[in-house]
Write a protein that holds these residues in place. Structure first.
Motif, PDB file in Angstrom:
ATOM      1  N   CYS A 246       1.111  -0.628  -0.115  1.00 34.09           N
ATOM      2  CA  CYS A 246       0.175   0.207   0.014  1.00 34.09           C
ATOM      3  C   CYS A 246       1.025   1.153  -0.208  1.00 34.09           C
TER       4      CYS A 246
ATOM      5  N   CYS B  57       0.450   3.563   1.288  1.00 33.16           N
ATOM      6  CA  CYS B  57       0.012   5.022   2.370  1.00 33.16           C
ATOM      7  C   CYS B  57      -0.373   4.278   3.666  1.00 33.16           C
ATOM      8  N   ASN B  58      -0.425   5.259   4.350  1.00 37.21           N
ATOM      9  CA  ASN B  58       0.221   5.205   5.876  1.00 37.21           C
ATOM     10  C   ASN B  58      -0.866   5.909   6.616  1.00 37.21           C
ATOM     11  N   CYS B  59      -2.189   5.894   6.756  1.00 37.23           N
ATOM     12  CA  CYS B  59      -2.854   5.818   7.120  1.00 37.23           C
ATOM     13  C   CYS B  59      -3.455   5.345   8.979  1.00 37.23           C
TER      14      CYS B  59
ATOM     15  N   PHE C  57      -5.455   5.982  10.885  1.00 36.51           N
ATOM     16  CA  PHE C  57      -6.590   4.554  11.040  1.00 36.51           C
ATOM     17  C   PHE C  57      -5.988   3.194  10.746  1.00 36.51           C
ATOM     18  N   CYS C  58      -4.928   3.054  10.096  1.00 37.49           N
ATOM     19  CA  CYS C  58      -4.849   2.285   9.776  1.00 37.49           C
ATOM     20  C   CYS C  58      -5.184   0.612  10.735  1.00 37.49           C
TER      21      CYS C  58
ATOM     22  N   ARG D 159      -3.579  -2.394  10.339  1.00 36.23           N
ATOM     23  CA  ARG D 159      -2.096  -2.765   9.927  1.00 36.23           C
ATOM     24  C   ARG D 159      -1.387  -2.644  10.798  1.00 36.23           C
TER      25      ARG D 159
ATOM     26  N   PHE E 251      -5.682  -7.009   3.129  1.00 39.16           N
ATOM     27  CA  PHE E 251      -4.937  -5.892   4.111  1.00 39.16           C
ATOM     28  C   PHE E 251      -3.936  -5.061   3.241  1.00 39.16           C
ATOM     29  N   GLY E 252      -3.120  -5.510   2.096  1.00 40.62           N
ATOM     30  CA  GLY E 252      -3.282  -4.219   1.246  1.00 40.62           C
ATOM     31  C   GLY E 252      -3.691  -3.748   0.296  1.00 40.62           C
TER      32      GLY E 252
ATOM     33  N   ASN F 298      -7.545   2.989  -1.673  1.00 37.23           N
ATOM     34  CA  ASN F 298      -8.112   3.857  -1.024  1.00 37.23           C
ATOM     35  C   ASN F 298      -8.112   5.680  -2.682  1.00 37.23           C
TER      36      ASN F 298
HETATM   37  S1  SF4 Z   1      -6.084   1.785   5.416  1.00 39.69           S
HETATM   38 FE1  SF4 Z   1      -6.243   0.930   3.723  1.00 39.69          FE
HETATM   39  S2  SF4 Z   1      -5.182   2.490   2.303  1.00 39.69           S
HETATM   40 FE2  SF4 Z   1      -5.299   3.501   4.830  1.00 39.69          FE
HETATM   41  S3  SF4 Z   1      -2.894   2.695   4.944  1.00 39.69           S
HETATM   42 FE3  SF4 Z   1      -4.469   0.769   5.720  1.00 39.69          FE
HETATM   43  S4  SF4 Z   1      -4.336  -0.809   3.851  1.00 39.69           S
HETATM   44 FE4  SF4 Z   1      -3.585   1.316   2.986  1.00 39.69          FE
END
Ligand code: SF4
Length: 201
Positions: free
Chosen positions: A20, A22-24, A26-27, A29, A72-73, A102
């Motif tokens: 991914c 991005c680095n949201c 709220f992610c 992950r 997940f990604g 996204n």
């Molecule tokens: S929420 Fe979705 S778009 Fe944002 S970092 Fe996690 S996987 Fe990526």
């Protein structure tokens, strides 16, 4: 290979990549302590089309009609495989196929309009809008592309409308009423439905 296909509720989910851009904030992950079963969604390698088709062939879809490509990604990091898998699934059953994304597919895949590939294959695209402008978006999402990401995401949503039956954008309910209203206006201006999701920690 485990983790490519899993079920949640009445839907079958496909997990094709860990990648991914991005680095949201709220992610899920990030939430190493609270992943629970989701922790097992990390793929030990990105599956090939053959491995995905094999997983499809070995999965019992009895009673399921809805397919979702999501984490997940970011699923469009594996766009070609996603499209090929969706086409394969459509040969098996008249599934309704959704992508949760996204919306940065054009930047990820370095192409003008990746939504064209979705015509006749993908039924629903759900795009995380997250915020009403590029600055706020970047404060939440932290895309590697910088502030051009927001406009690219809006353009992708508009392009999807030409090729996909149902296009939605989503925000979480924690961003505040004023911001939700701005997002609602932005979606309305672009003819796209907005769904306000309950934020789940
Ligand atoms: S929420 Fe979705 S778009 Fe944002 S970092 Fe996690 S996987 Fe990526």
């Amino acid at each position: 290979m485990e983790n490519i296909i899993y079920t949640y509720g009445q839907k079958v989910y496909f997990n094709l990549t860990n990648k991914c851009p991005c680095n949201c904030e709220f992610c899920i992950r990030h939430n190493e302590n609270g992943l629970g079963d989701m922790g097992s969604l990390w793929l030990d390698h990105e599956p090939s089309v053959e491995e995905i088709k094999d997983a499809v062939d070995n999965f019992d879809f009895t009673g399921y009609t809805d397919i979702v490509f999501c984490g997940f990604g970011e699923p469009t990091c594996a766009l070609d495989k996603l499209i090929e898998t969706a086409k394969y699934l459509k040969t098996k059953k008249d599934f309704t196929i959704r992508i949760n994304t996204n919306g940065l597919s054009d930047l990820i895949n370095n192409t003008e309009d990746s939504s064209k590939l979705m015509e006749g294959v993908i039924d629903v695209v759900s795009i995380s809008l997250n915020a009403s402008d590029a600055k706020k978006y970047n404060e939440i999402v932290h895309p590697v592309y910088g502030e051009k990401a927001f406009d690219a995401m809006i353009k992708f949503a508009k392009d999807c409308k030409k090729h996909v039956k149902s296009v939605k954008m989503t925000v979480v309910d924690t961003i505040g009423e004023e911001e939700i209203e701005k997002c609602r206006r932005l979606c309305s201006e672009n003819g796209i439905d907005l769904r306000v999701r309950t934020y789940i920690k």
